[in-house]
Scaffold this motif. Structure first.
Motif, PDB file in Angstrom:
ATOM      1  N   LYS A  71       0.832  -1.201   0.000  1.00  0.00           N
ATOM      2  CA  LYS A  71       0.000   0.000   0.000  1.00  0.00           C
ATOM      3  C   LYS A  71       0.869   1.255   0.000  1.00  0.00           C
ATOM      4  CE  LYS A  71      -4.470  -1.415   1.343  1.00  0.00           C
ATOM      5  NZ  LYS A  71      -5.680  -1.112   2.104  1.00  0.00           N
ATOM      6  N   LYS A  76      -3.628  -0.052  -4.503  1.00  0.00           N
ATOM      7  CA  LYS A  76      -4.956   0.358  -4.058  1.00  0.00           C
ATOM      8  C   LYS A  76      -5.662  -0.848  -3.474  1.00  0.00           C
ATOM      9  CE  LYS A  76      -5.194   3.897  -7.549  1.00  0.00           C
ATOM     10  NZ  LYS A  76      -3.983   3.381  -8.239  1.00  0.00           N
ATOM     11  N   LYS A  77      -6.806  -0.570  -2.846  1.00  0.00           N
ATOM     12  CA  LYS A  77      -7.613  -1.628  -2.251  1.00  0.00           C
ATOM     13  C   LYS A  77      -7.831  -2.777  -3.226  1.00  0.00           C
ATOM     14  CE  LYS A  77     -10.862  -0.357   1.303  1.00  0.00           C
ATOM     15  NZ  LYS A  77     -12.086   0.353   1.611  1.00  0.00           N
ATOM     16  N   ARG A  78      -8.258  -2.400  -4.432  1.00  0.00           N
ATOM     17  CA  ARG A  78      -8.626  -3.485  -5.364  1.00  0.00           C
ATOM     18  C   ARG A  78      -7.397  -4.275  -5.822  1.00  0.00           C
ATOM     19  NH1 ARG A  78      -9.141   0.196 -10.746  1.00  0.00           N
ATOM     20  NH2 ARG A  78      -7.086   0.876 -10.362  1.00  0.00           N
ATOM     21  N   ASP A  79      -6.201  -3.662  -5.794  1.00  0.00           N
ATOM     22  CA  ASP A  79      -4.996  -4.413  -6.137  1.00  0.00           C
ATOM     23  C   ASP A  79      -4.761  -5.520  -5.121  1.00  0.00           C
ATOM     24  OD1 ASP A  79      -4.278  -2.831  -8.393  1.00  0.00           O
ATOM     25  OD2 ASP A  79      -3.531  -1.289  -7.034  1.00  0.00           O
ATOM     26  N   ILE A  80      -4.926  -5.164  -3.845  1.00  0.00           N
ATOM     27  CA  ILE A  80      -4.711  -6.148  -2.775  1.00  0.00           C
ATOM     28  C   ILE A  80      -5.803  -7.211  -2.818  1.00  0.00           C
ATOM     29  CG2 ILE A  80      -4.519  -6.453  -0.271  1.00  0.00           C
ATOM     30  CD1 ILE A  80      -2.224  -4.841  -1.424  1.00  0.00           C
ATOM     31  N   GLN A 110      -5.033  -9.495  -5.535  1.00  0.00           N
ATOM     32  CA  GLN A 110      -3.875 -10.338  -5.237  1.00  0.00           C
ATOM     33  C   GLN A 110      -4.280 -11.591  -4.462  1.00  0.00           C
ATOM     34  OE1 GLN A 110      -0.856  -8.473  -2.836  1.00  0.00           O
ATOM     35  NE2 GLN A 110       0.263 -10.402  -2.611  1.00  0.00           N
ATOM     36  N   ALA A 131      -7.532  -6.285   2.007  1.00  0.00           N
ATOM     37  CA  ALA A 131      -7.661  -5.035   1.262  1.00  0.00           C
ATOM     38  C   ALA A 131      -8.030  -3.869   2.170  1.00  0.00           C
ATOM     39  CB  ALA A 131      -8.703  -5.201   0.153  1.00  0.00           C
ATOM     40  N   LYS A 132      -8.827  -4.150   3.194  1.00  0.00           N
ATOM     41  CA  LYS A 132      -9.331  -3.040   3.991  1.00  0.00           C
ATOM     42  C   LYS A 132      -8.343  -2.604   5.090  1.00  0.00           C
ATOM     43  CE  LYS A 132     -11.808  -5.468   7.603  1.00  0.00           C
ATOM     44  NZ  LYS A 132     -13.067  -6.023   8.074  1.00  0.00           N
ATOM     45  N   LEU A 133      -7.227  -3.320   5.224  1.00  0.00           N
ATOM     46  CA  LEU A 133      -6.221  -2.923   6.220  1.00  0.00           C
ATOM     47  C   LEU A 133      -5.754  -1.492   5.942  1.00  0.00           C
ATOM     48  CD1 LEU A 133      -3.905  -6.052   6.469  1.00  0.00           C
ATOM     49  CD2 LEU A 133      -5.154  -5.013   8.351  1.00  0.00           C
ATOM     50  N   LEU A 183       0.074   8.018   4.913  1.00  0.00           N
ATOM     51  CA  LEU A 183      -0.204   6.695   5.458  1.00  0.00           C
ATOM     52  C   LEU A 183      -1.170   6.830   6.621  1.00  0.00           C
ATOM     53  CD1 LEU A 183       3.411   5.196   5.485  1.00  0.00           C
ATOM     54  CD2 LEU A 183       1.540   4.554   3.962  1.00  0.00           C
ATOM     55  N   GLU A 195      -9.708   7.320   0.826  1.00  0.00           N
ATOM     56  CA  GLU A 195      -8.639   6.340   0.884  1.00  0.00           C
ATOM     57  C   GLU A 195      -8.057   6.089  -0.507  1.00  0.00           C
ATOM     58  OE1 GLU A 195      -9.935   3.083   3.437  1.00  0.00           O
ATOM     59  OE2 GLU A 195      -8.313   1.918   2.539  1.00  0.00           O
ATOM     60  N   ARG A 196      -8.964   6.019  -1.472  1.00  0.00           N
ATOM     61  CA  ARG A 196      -8.588   5.727  -2.842  1.00  0.00           C
ATOM     62  C   ARG A 196      -7.733   6.852  -3.444  1.00  0.00           C
ATOM     63  NH1 ARG A 196     -10.575   2.594  -6.848  1.00  0.00           N
ATOM     64  NH2 ARG A 196     -10.156   3.462  -8.899  1.00  0.00           N
ATOM     65  N   ALA A 225      -4.336   6.847  -1.912  1.00  0.00           N
ATOM     66  CA  ALA A 225      -3.495   5.803  -2.515  1.00  0.00           C
ATOM     67  C   ALA A 225      -2.919   6.300  -3.842  1.00  0.00           C
ATOM     68  CB  ALA A 225      -4.313   4.529  -2.731  1.00  0.00           C
ATOM     69  N   GLU A 226      -3.742   7.021  -4.584  1.00  0.00           N
ATOM     70  CA  GLU A 226      -3.329   7.566  -5.868  1.00  0.00           C
ATOM     71  C   GLU A 226      -2.177   8.576  -5.693  1.00  0.00           C
ATOM     72  OE1 GLU A 226      -4.909   6.448  -8.642  1.00  0.00           O
ATOM     73  OE2 GLU A 226      -3.495   7.596  -9.876  1.00  0.00           O
ATOM     74  N   ARG A 260      -0.177   8.850  -3.086  1.00  0.00           N
ATOM     75  CA  ARG A 260       0.962   8.097  -2.574  1.00  0.00           C
ATOM     76  C   ARG A 260       1.717   7.437  -3.726  1.00  0.00           C
ATOM     77  NH1 ARG A 260      -2.059   5.811   1.609  1.00  0.00           N
ATOM     78  NH2 ARG A 260      -2.337   3.931   0.385  1.00  0.00           N
ATOM     79  N   TYR A 275       1.817  -0.851 -10.306  1.00  0.00           N
ATOM     80  CA  TYR A 275       0.599  -0.403  -9.624  1.00  0.00           C
ATOM     81  C   TYR A 275       0.013   0.839 -10.282  1.00  0.00           C
ATOM     82  CZ  TYR A 275       0.769  -3.672  -5.678  1.00  0.00           C
ATOM     83  OH  TYR A 275       0.744  -4.786  -4.895  1.00  0.00           O
TER      84      TYR A 275
END
Lengths: 411, 221
Positions: free
Chosen positions: A323, A328-332, A335, A400-402, B54, B74-75, B78-79, B81, B110
């Motif tokens: 992360k 992103k969430k959906r990547d994890i 996986q 994913a939600k971690l 983070l 959050e999304r 992440a972008e 980051r 990613y």
């Protein structure tokens, strides 16, 4: 989607780095898939076997036998072969009436049978002696291999000639050719004129142990009766089986002067009905076996979920790193889903291979056969993908939600 | 480039509230090399995590390159980051079972960068940190210094606005630590913005500016 290949690679790496654990997890899916495919295969195999066996008795076959129609077709199938009944209500007059009134028939084969002692020199055996007419081979789909069959001439003169089944001929005459030789059935001397082809079991009668003699000889010289143990009728067209059966029922009922159906003293078994009934039975049997096996597939799926949950826990820090570097969430999510799907699909594929091995063993070493159909393979593989997704989604979602900071701090 | 205004961070531990940052305001210029010093528990790591998106602040605003990023989803975080921030950790934090090249490729993959392009960028980043001959080695075949070089290459490869280094020399011997600091100096000389947390004064000396943080407040600037 670009990251999919990378996830697939990571999943394979993760599995490779923990082979024993992955193997044990897959074992559940392997056993589940193998047992579903094999059980369904055995069900389908026995269905095919039963159908073939019945069809070898002659397709388009109607059998009129004595007794009340309340008995089921399946039972009558077995009872019919059980030998002549002393209380038989069928006679040659019924045969003439059917011949006269029913059209579209290939042949009518009245039979009178009984189990008797056959003797040649110092050899003897129990054979099933059947009095038959020249229509018998056509109706029963059972032909002469050597010599000739019983003719109308034999019937008219009530001659003492016999056509033997393969095993009967072998047991009584050994390697010598029996054609033209004499043999004794009870106290009568018969001349062998032919040998039938090899054939499988019909009901409880081994058709290779028959002795076929002219019907009139059986009725008048051997048993002293004018009754019949059954009338087999071969119908020209399969789609007219039911119609023809109904017509025959009316004809025989008139012949017997039966007004109340409850008092009917004969019944008609329709071969295609019998096949259908047995197919239904084996289908139910197949579903039952497959259903029980499917439970083990679900248990296997739970095993996958269990290991995936452990794997997510162990890799919390890895998830945090991923992360931090931009996952992103959906990547994890993807996986871990890919990983559980790889486990279950790999397990499914191995399971299919094992079911092939099992089917080979069953077919070659057991009294039944197993047919692995393409459908059941697709079903099992579809099922294992489904299991991968279904039982993988919870662990993957947990991963994913971690929160990245919590995952990074995890020790 | 980075503007923190009155940032606070409060953790709830059961019934107790623990305020780690008590109103931090900080302005970091483009191309600056800044060290954040302070004893453990002072809140320097929390500040670092907030800058790195983070963690989110309880109150206050954080503006990165003119964009208010403190309360993004959050999304979106992440972008940001993924595209604007590179991390270098004390414990290297490399991914298991991956050779150096793949490690460095990950942030690009990613982002959705195509594989062959990712390989190209990763190779040049690894060359830049002096690991041209270690590209196909796994982390457990490499020394601590080499691992940290991979981590720096991984942070650099996306061409981020800032590199956040959390005790980058903490797990290294002093000679290797100096080498890593030399690498960071080089990056700084090339115009990369670096924010580094450390508690070692001689490491902090490499920075052009040092701020001290104590009990959740900036002490000297």
């Amino acid at each position: 989607m670009l990251y999919f290949l990378e996830n697939l690679r990571s999943a394979l790496d993760a599995i490779r780095s923990n082979k024993l654990r992955a193997g044990l997890t897959m074992l559940g899916v392997i056993i589940g898939v193998a047992s579903v495919v094999l059980m369904v295969g055995i069900g389908q195999g026995s269905q095919q076997q039963i159908t073939e066996r019945i069809e070898s008795l002659g397709t388009n076959l109607l059998t009129v036998s004595p007794g009340s129609p309340s008995q089921t077709n399946v039972r009558s199938l077995f009872r019919r072969a059980g030998g002549g009944s002393s209380t038989s209500t069928l006679s040659s007059d019924d045969v003439s009436a059917i011949e006269k009134n029913v059209s579209g028939l290939i042949g009518i084969s009245p039979e009178l049978s009984g189990t008797m002692q056959a003797i040649v020199g110092n050899k003897n055996m129990q054979v099933s002696v059947i009095g038959v007419t020249p229509d018998y081979p056509v109706v029963k789909n059972f032909n002469v291999e050597f010599g000739s069959f019983i003719t109308q001439g034999h019937i008219d003169k009530r001659e003492k000639v016999v056509v033997l089944g393969q095993e009967a001929a072998e047991t009584l005459f050994g390697a010598e050719s029996p054609i033209g030789r004499d043999m004794r059935i009870e106290q009568h001397i018969f001349t062998v004129i032919g040998i039938m082809e090899e054939k499988g079991q019909q009901g409880f009668t081994n058709q290779n142990e028959v002795a076929l003699i002219p019907l009139t000889t059986m009725q008048q010289r051997v048993q002293g009766t004018d009754k019949l143990s059954s009338i087999n009728i071969s119908v020209e067209r399969q789609d007219q089986m039911s119609q023809t059966a109904a017509l025959i029922e009316v004809v025989v009922r008139n012949q017997h002067r039966i007004t109340n159906i409850a008092n009917q003293d004969f019944n008609i078994a329709n071969q295609s009905d019998t096949v259908e009934t047995l197919n239904e039975v084996t289908q139910t049997f197949t579903f039952l076996l497959g259903g029980i096996a499917a439970i083990s597939l679900i248990v296997g799926g739970i095993g996958v979920m269990n290991i995936m949950l452990v794997s997510v826990m162990e890799r919390t820090r890895e998830i945090g790193i991923r992360k931090a570097i931009g996952a992103k969430k959906r990547d994890i999510l993807q996986q871990f889903l890919v990983e559980s799907m790889v486990l279950s699909v790999l397990g499914g594929a191995i399971g299919v291979l094992i079911s092939y091995l099992g089917a080979w063993i069953v077919t070659n070493y057991a009294e039944t056969r197993a047919i692995i159909s393409f459908d059941s393979i697709l079903l099992a593989l579809g099922f294992s993908i489904g299991i991968g997704v279904f039982f993988g989604i919870l662990p993957a979602w947990q991963a994913a939600k971690l929160k990245p900071i919590d995952a990074l701090r995890y020790e | 480039m980075i503007q923190l205004h009155d940032i606070t961070k409060t953790y709830v531990l059961g019934t107790q509230e623990l305020t780690v940052l008590k109103g931090v305001s900080l302005h970091i210029q483009d191309g600056e090399f800044i060290a954040i010093m302070g004893p453990s528990g002072s809140g320097k790591s929390t500040l670092m995590n907030i800058i790195g998106l983070l963690d989110t602040p309880s109150t206050g605003t954080y503006t990165l390159e003119g964009r208010k990023v403190s309360h993004l989803s959050e999304r979106e975080q992440a972008e940001v980051r993924s595209r604007r921030i590179g991390f270098v950790f004390q414990a290297f934090n490399l991914l298991p079972r991956m050779n150096a090249l793949r490690q460095v490729m990950q942030p690009l993959l990613y982002q959705g960068v195509h594989r062959h392009e990712a390989i190209e960028h990763a190779e040049s980043a690894l060359k830049a940190v002096g690991l041209a001959d270690r590209m196909h080695h796994l982390p457990n075949e490499l020394s601590g210094g080499q691992k940290q070089r991979i981590a720096i290459a991984r942070a650099l490869v996306t061409n981020p606005a800032i590199i956040l280094a959390d005790e980058p020399t903490g797990a290294l011997d002093s000679k290797t630590g100096e080498e890593i600091m030399g690498l960071l100096d080089e990056l700084s000389a090339n115009g990369v913005t670096i924010v580094m947390v450390t508690h070692e004064p001689h490491v902090a000396e490499h920075a052009r500016r040092t701020i001290h943080i104590l009990d959740g407040l900036i002490h000297t600037q």
